[in-house]
Scaffold this active site. Structure first.
Site, PDB file in Angstrom:
ATOM      1  N   CYS A 347      47.064  37.955  45.541  1.00 56.10           N
ATOM      2  CA  CYS A 347      46.149  36.845  45.267  1.00 56.10           C
ATOM      3  C   CYS A 347      46.814  35.470  45.162  1.00 56.10           C
ATOM      4  CB  CYS A 347      45.287  37.149  44.049  1.00 56.10           C
ATOM      5  SG  CYS A 347      46.046  38.133  42.772  1.00 56.10           S
ATOM      6  N   ARG A 376      55.049  47.536  42.321  1.00 55.47           N
ATOM      7  CA  ARG A 376      54.732  47.542  40.897  1.00 55.47           C
ATOM      8  C   ARG A 376      55.576  48.608  40.216  1.00 55.47           C
ATOM      9  NH1 ARG A 376      48.074  47.215  41.158  1.00 55.47           N
ATOM     10  NH2 ARG A 376      47.983  45.308  42.433  1.00 55.47           N
ATOM     11  N   ASP A 396      43.715  44.370  50.817  1.00 55.22           N
ATOM     12  CA  ASP A 396      43.315  43.324  49.893  1.00 55.22           C
ATOM     13  C   ASP A 396      42.566  42.220  50.631  1.00 55.22           C
ATOM     14  OD1 ASP A 396      43.248  42.431  47.353  1.00 55.22           O
ATOM     15  OD2 ASP A 396      45.331  41.783  47.246  1.00 55.22           O
ATOM     16  N   LYS A 484      35.109  42.920  36.632  1.00 56.48           N
ATOM     17  CA  LYS A 484      35.187  43.528  37.962  1.00 56.48           C
ATOM     18  C   LYS A 484      34.237  44.715  38.069  1.00 56.48           C
ATOM     19  CE  LYS A 484      39.082  46.562  36.711  1.00 56.48           C
ATOM     20  NZ  LYS A 484      40.402  47.072  37.104  1.00 56.48           N
ATOM     21  N   HIS A 530      38.206  38.823  44.295  1.00 55.73           N
ATOM     22  CA  HIS A 530      39.249  39.740  44.751  1.00 55.73           C
ATOM     23  C   HIS A 530      38.553  41.038  45.186  1.00 55.73           C
ATOM     24  CE1 HIS A 530      42.417  37.528  42.266  1.00 55.73           C
ATOM     25  NE2 HIS A 530      41.276  37.059  41.795  1.00 55.73           N
TER      26      HIS A 530
END
Length: 668
Positions: A347, A376, A396, A484, A530
């Site tokens: 993002c 990650r 994404d 979300k 997103h």
């Protein structure tokens, strides 16, 4: 103290009872048979013991068949397991024993750890204790009394727990016959209500309080259900899950592997990489004409992640890097000592791309998509094949839009997601709104506004889905920058997988100073949405492999057809068949080895090849093929032309079939 209390029942009726009336007495006042079936009460939605006095509020009598009773069954089973262990193995200390998903566990301190051979013995003793049908009774002890009693019993771990509790706090003690333990409750009325639909599953090591500096305890896991049919179904599901384990199938199908030198990263083999590329190509086609595909840098200066908030809120999950020269020559003034971060998400990079060049309200919505490789940190113990990795590819996308466009964009994203999931065989979908977490950025007013919009969108999505979408709320589970939608898919054996997300973000554009020029010629801040459909392509592939048990649909299989010959005299015909299949666009291999045909078929079936075409001299003379499908014992003889036409159509992805049908409809 009031002389009477007022209770409201599920049918809307109200009754008054004397103060001090217990839940059991309320149940008896309604029906003796109901009282016999009751295991607890729910007062204003909170489960409590039948023996508890009731107060004003809405009351429900909870029977054993109520779904809410399942947690009580498991909780009580844990206590019975602890009693059984201490009866069988005197001197064993009990520590903690919570309910978990599908079951329970208890941690024990024992000189010699338990072994799997101990589990049937403990199960037998548990059934004896359940048959005694001793009542669960609650007592309230002072902290000092509890510490004294457990110290006299030699329960050092219980004493440590008690000492961590406030000195003025009383503790609940639950008895089942002579055995007792410290517990918050609630419990059912007696051990007999647990039933016998339980099974002890495995033993494992567990550090006291989860700290590796503490003593290693032995943990016993169990599962418990309301009846034998539910237990049998769960055990069958576990058997199926073991057969479908994507790590085992990955070896059998020669798709990928992992090794110690690259913890949490995938080594893709040729067939696995083809499957990955099939998914990537499919997703790219689904984004055509709606999204601009971009690519943001893999590493960015720490300052950008500080601006985005990730460095402060997400740092423990990030990998930071410097140049090797800066590490080996720390005193070199010419060395670049800046700290960079491997991107954990795409993002911030997409905001930079949006900001590059002036945007007008006429340009919105701007939809940027990236199949970005992100890193990650996951603890080594949490890594699990493709399902939990440290490096993965996100499908994404980020939509920059006006507030007026937000609802329509969320609904458009939902339509795309539902279509993708249907193409891969997922028809049962649950969408939950995850609301503000405790740790978050932005004002409460901003969160109120974002959540209000998503609640309206959620209601509309459910209404327009024709029953396909079930909805819910996940309180406190939103990301730190915004609420979300979480999309959960149910696979072929009934397991749920959380995959897609749609996240509304009023925060990141503000932090980075992103803007567009509105109709009034003033700067306006866009809303950033997103969006991920698969989430992680690697994990989504793992889910697909397990859901399909490796029997991938022909259009998605990395190897679609093997042409195998019965005799070497048919090899030339087999080669011609393979070439015609390749010309039709299929992924084909040949097997002309000097082996028996049953051996070849068995070997390719283990490798989960969807179609095997067997060719002998008869097939060569008649220009036919013998078709064998994975998972079927039937053999079908077809003309070569018909077989190619049928397989070519089946190997066409569903989105391409739809597009071809639309073209034909317009042309017609």
């Amino acid at each position: 103290m009031a002389s009477a209390i007022s209770l409201t029942f599920p049918d809307g009726s109200k009754r008054e009872y004397p103060a001090g009336t217990t839940g059991r007495e309320v149940a008896e006042s309604i029906s003796k048979s109901l009282a016999k079936k009751a295991v607890a009460i729910a007062l204003d939605g909170e489960l409590t013991d039948l023996s508890d006095p009731v107060r004003d509020g809405a009351l429900e009598i909870v029977t054993r068949t109520d779904p809410r009773a399942l947690e009580l069954i498991r909780h009580d089973a844990a206590h019975v397991m602890a009693e059984a262990v201490q009866e069988l193995f005197p001197g064993t200390q009990v520590t903690i024993g919570p309910v978990i998903e599908n079951g329970f566990y208890y941690d024990f301190a024992k000189n010699e750890p338990f072994t799997p051979e101990d589990l049937p013995v403990i199960e037998k003793k548990m059934k004896e204790i359940i048959a005694r049908n001793k009542p669960f009774t609650k007592e309230v002890w002072s902290r000092d009394e509890a510490r004294r009693v457990f110290a006299e019993k030699g329960e050092a771990y219980k004493v440590e727990l008690i000492e961590s509790i406030n000195s003025d706090e009383d503790l609940k003690i639950y008895r089942q016959g002579d055995w007792f333990d410290m517990c918050r409750g609630p419990h059912m009325a007696s051990t007999g209500q647990i039933g016998t639909a339980f099974k002890l599953m495995k033993v494992a090591g567990a550090y006291w309080r989860g700290d590796s500096n503490n003593t290693m305890l032995t943990r016993i896991y169990g599962t418990a259900w309301a009846d034998q049919a539910e237990l049998d179904a769960y055990l069958h599901m576990l058997e199926e899950a073991e057969k479908r384990d994507h790590r085992r199938l990955g070896r059998e199908m020669d798709l990928f592997h992992f090794q110690e030198e690259g913890p949490g990263v995938v080594f893709w083999h040729s067939k696995g990489w083809k499957m990955f590329q099939n998914l990537l190509a499919y997703m790219r086609r689904r984004l055509e004409n709606d999204y601009e595909e971009v690519n943001a840098p893999q590493i960015l200066d720490k300052s950008l992640w500080e601006t985005s908030g990730h460095w402060g809120w997400y740092q423990e999950n990030m990998f930071a890097v410097k140049s090797a020269h800066a590490f080996t020559n720390p005193d070199d003034e010419e060395a670049d000592n800046r700290i960079f971060a491997l991107k954990p998400m795409n993002c911030p990079g997409h905001v930079q791309i949006f900001k590059h060049g002036l945007k007008s309200y006429r340009d919105l919505p701007v939809r940027l998509a990236e199949f970005g490789n992100v890193h990650r940190y996951e603890p080594s113990g949490a890594l699990h094949g493709l399902m939990r990795v440290r490096a993965f590819t996100q499908d994404d996308a980020h939509v920059f839009c006006t507030e007026e466009q937000l609802e329509a964009e969320c609904l458009k994203i939902n339509d795309l997601m539902m279509s993708v999931y249907s193409d891969f065989g997922f028809e049962e979908v649950v969408v939950k709104l995850a609301t503000r977490p405790e740790k978050r950025v932005g004002t409460d007013a901003m969160w109120d506004h974002a959540e209000d919009i998503l609640r309206k969108v959620l209601d509309k999505m459910a209404a327009e889905s024709g029953g396909r979408i079930k909805v819910g709320i996940n309180e406190g589970e939103g990301t730190f920058y915004g609420p979300k939608f979480e999309y959960t898919l149910r696979d072929a054996i009934g397991r749920d997988w959380q995959c897609g997300t749609t996240q509304v973000d009023f925060n990141l554009p503000e932090r980075f100073g992103a803007f567009y020029i509105g109709a009034d010629s003033e700067k306006k801040q866009p809303v950033m949405v997103h969006r991920a459909i698969c989430g992680s392509l690697e994990r989504f592939l793992g889910i697909l492999i397990e859901s399909h048990a490796g029997h991938m649909p022909l259009w998605f299989a990395p190897l679609q057809v093997v042409v195998a010959t019965i005799t070497s005299e048919a090899d030339d015909y087999g080669a011609a068949v393979a070439q015609r299949l390749r010309d039709a666009g299929l992924q084909v291999e040949t097997d002309f080895r000097n082996e028996k045909i049953n051996y070849k078929v068995r070997e390719h079936s283990v490798a989960k090849v969807p179609v095997i075409l067997v060719c002998g001299m008869r097939e060569a003379e008649e220009q036919t093929v013998n078709v064998r499908r994975l998972g079927s014992r039937d053999q079908v003889s077809m003309s070569l032309a018909d077989a190619i036409a049928k397989l070519a159509e089946e190997a066409t992805p569903p989105d391409v079939l739809r597009k071809n049908a639309e073209k034909a409809s317009r042309a017609g």
